[in-house]
Design a protein around this motif. Structure first.
Motif, PDB file in Angstrom:
ATOM      1  N   ASN A   1     -44.959  17.176  34.359  1.00  0.00           N
ATOM      2  CA  ASN A   1     -46.011  17.332  32.600  1.00  0.00           C
ATOM      3  C   ASN A   1     -45.812  15.821  32.302  1.00  0.00           C
TER       4      ASN A   1
ATOM      5  N   THR B   1     -38.270  28.527  34.452  1.00  0.00           N
ATOM      6  CA  THR B   1     -37.897  28.623  32.900  1.00  0.00           C
ATOM      7  C   THR B   1     -39.535  29.953  33.129  1.00  0.00           C
TER       8      THR B   1
ATOM      9  N   SER C   1     -41.734  30.841  31.174  1.00  0.00           N
ATOM     10  CA  SER C   1     -42.133  30.275  29.994  1.00  0.00           C
ATOM     11  C   SER C   1     -43.571  30.424  30.126  1.00  0.00           C
ATOM     12  N   LYS C   2     -44.043  29.953  31.568  1.00  0.00           N
ATOM     13  CA  LYS C   2     -45.294  29.135  32.214  1.00  0.00           C
ATOM     14  C   LYS C   2     -46.031  30.294  33.085  1.00  0.00           C
TER      15      LYS C   2
ATOM     16  N   GLY D   1     -35.040  28.913  26.392  1.00  0.00           N
ATOM     17  CA  GLY D   1     -35.892  28.418  26.757  1.00  0.00           C
ATOM     18  C   GLY D   1     -35.392  26.914  27.680  1.00  0.00           C
ATOM     19  N   SER D   2     -36.074  26.510  28.541  1.00  0.00           N
ATOM     20  CA  SER D   2     -35.377  25.482  28.982  1.00  0.00           C
ATOM     21  C   SER D   2     -34.638  24.319  28.486  1.00  0.00           C
ATOM     22  N   ASN D   3     -35.357  24.353  27.036  1.00  0.00           N
ATOM     23  CA  ASN D   3     -35.577  22.969  26.454  1.00  0.00           C
ATOM     24  C   ASN D   3     -33.824  23.191  25.976  1.00  0.00           C
TER      25      ASN D   3
ATOM     26  N   ARG E   1     -38.623  33.163  24.779  1.00  0.00           N
ATOM     27  CA  ARG E   1     -37.670  31.769  25.248  1.00  0.00           C
ATOM     28  C   ARG E   1     -36.394  32.159  26.063  1.00  0.00           C
TER      29      ARG E   1
END
Ligand SMILES: Cc1ncc(COP(=O)(O)O)c(C=O)c1O
Length: 362
Positions: free
Chosen positions: A169, A221, A223-224, A96-98, A232
């Motif tokens: 965001n 990412t 994720s979207k 993930g980009s996290n 992830r």
């Protein structure tokens, strides 16, 4: 705030923090974490299953530590999109980009980090967890970024890392490439552009700035838009020097063989995975219109979510009333505002009907 037991030797600077906690609760319409609402097609899910089966017997071995195949495919994806000539040496991939954000703080966080709030809450939280001082920069009243004002703040604070999220965001507003270039030209340290929602926007990606401004790092990412949040897989695009630094802070074998296998299949089917982006953009406009028809004010968005205001009850109350009707949206902690992710047609309809009822009940 958590009451930590006195015997627990928790770092002093962590004691005051709250963990990230977007509620994961059952609901008919799940519109709170900006996921893509459309499930994978059976063609793609079967291709993933086949690939996972093919490598399952090799799970006794560690994965490819350098994630070479996925990074090469991501470079190809970015090149096709932006007419660039990056190779895997310009790409880093993580859970993930996290995790990408965490690695950037670990490698480059000597000093402070600045971001323009309200923005993605994990930027400041990961900064604090990695011991980096976080500075809240400001935006215009309407939440758009004023590049002149941003530059003044950057030049005053001289952060080691500056974050710009575009589309932002939770507000949805995007920054143009010419404004980003103006900021890049005069920003010391690293300028990190978080493009988690870029596929939903019409703006040109900041990857086009990297050749000329090697201190620009672009985070993206799957994720979207890619509808791949469960896997992830986040990545960054940057000068090779940034990637070399990522090798220093990564944990060995950080991306599992299963993650890499799934990501390879997804990137081989990228057109199919991204096919719903146009639909989501169109639905965003329809939902915005419906919100306006209910007398609410909607912040213009270039992402797959909308921030809205104009209701008279407290945001936390309206959020709860909606959940009672089976609709889970997000209270982002902005006074008088709530954020809703664009769902599929049925979810959007359910949201508008439930909201309409809640507004009528007040
Ligand atoms: C702006 C922004 N960046 C990064 C992320 C993290 O996404 P992920 O870790 O799923 O790649 C999110 C998630 O909502 C986001 O909104």
């Amino acid at each position: 705030m958590n009451q930590w037991p006195t015997w627990l030797p928790l770092r002093q600077d962590l004691r005051e923090l709250s963990a990230y906690g977007a509620p994961q609760v059952p609901a008919t319409a799940v519109l709170n974490t900006n996921e893509n609402p459309y499930p994978l097609t059976s063609e793609i899910s079967q291709a993933i299953a086949a690939k996972v089966l093919a490598i399952a017997a090799t799970l006794n071995r560690y994965p490819d530590r350098d994630v070479n195949v996925v990074r090469a495919k991501l470079a190809q994806f970015i090149n096709n999109l932006s007419h660039t000539d990056f190779t895997e040496k310009n790409i880093w991939a993580a859970n993930g980009s996290n995790e990408i954000i965490q690695s950037l703080f670990m490698a480059f966080g000597s000093g402070s980090a600045l971001g323009f709030t309200p923005s993605y809450s994990m930027h400041s939280l990961i900064a604090k967890v990695t011991g980096v001082t976080w500075i809240n920069g400001s935006r215009r009243e309407d939440f758009t970024l004023d590049s002149e004002m941003a530059l003044q703040q950057i030049q005053r604070e001289k952060p080691a890392i500056t974050f710009i999220t575009t589309p932002n965001n939770p507000t949805g507003s995007a920054v143009t490439i010419s404004e980003l270039e103006k900021i890049a030209r005069a920003t010391p340290g690293l300028l990190i552009i978080d493009e988690a929602y870029a596929e939903f926007s019409e703006e040109v990606s900041a990857v086009s700035l990297i050749k000329k401004y090697p201190h620009v790092v672009v985070i993206r990412t799957m994720s979207k838009a890619f509808a791949f949040a469960g896997v992830r897989l986040g990545y960054l695009v940057a000068d090779t020097a940034v990637i070399d630094a990522m090798y220093l802070v990564r944990l060995p074998y950080h991306l599992s063989s299963l993650t890499q296998a799934a990501a390879e299949v997804a990137l081989d089917h990228q057109d199919q995975l991204l096919v719903n982006v146009a639909q989501l953009r169109a639905n965003r406009e329809l939902v915005a219109e419906s919100l306006q028809n209910l007398g609410l004010t909607v912040v213009p968005s270039a992402a797959n979510f909308l921030l809205f205001t104009g209701f008279s009850q407290p945001a936390s109350q309206l959020w709860k009333d909606l959940l009672d009707k089976g609709v889970l949206i997000r209270d982002v902690g902005l006074l008088g505002y709530l954020r809703v992710t664009i769902g599929n047609e049925a979810e959007n309809q359910k949201f508008i009907e439930a909201l309409s009822a809640c507004l009528g009940e007040k």
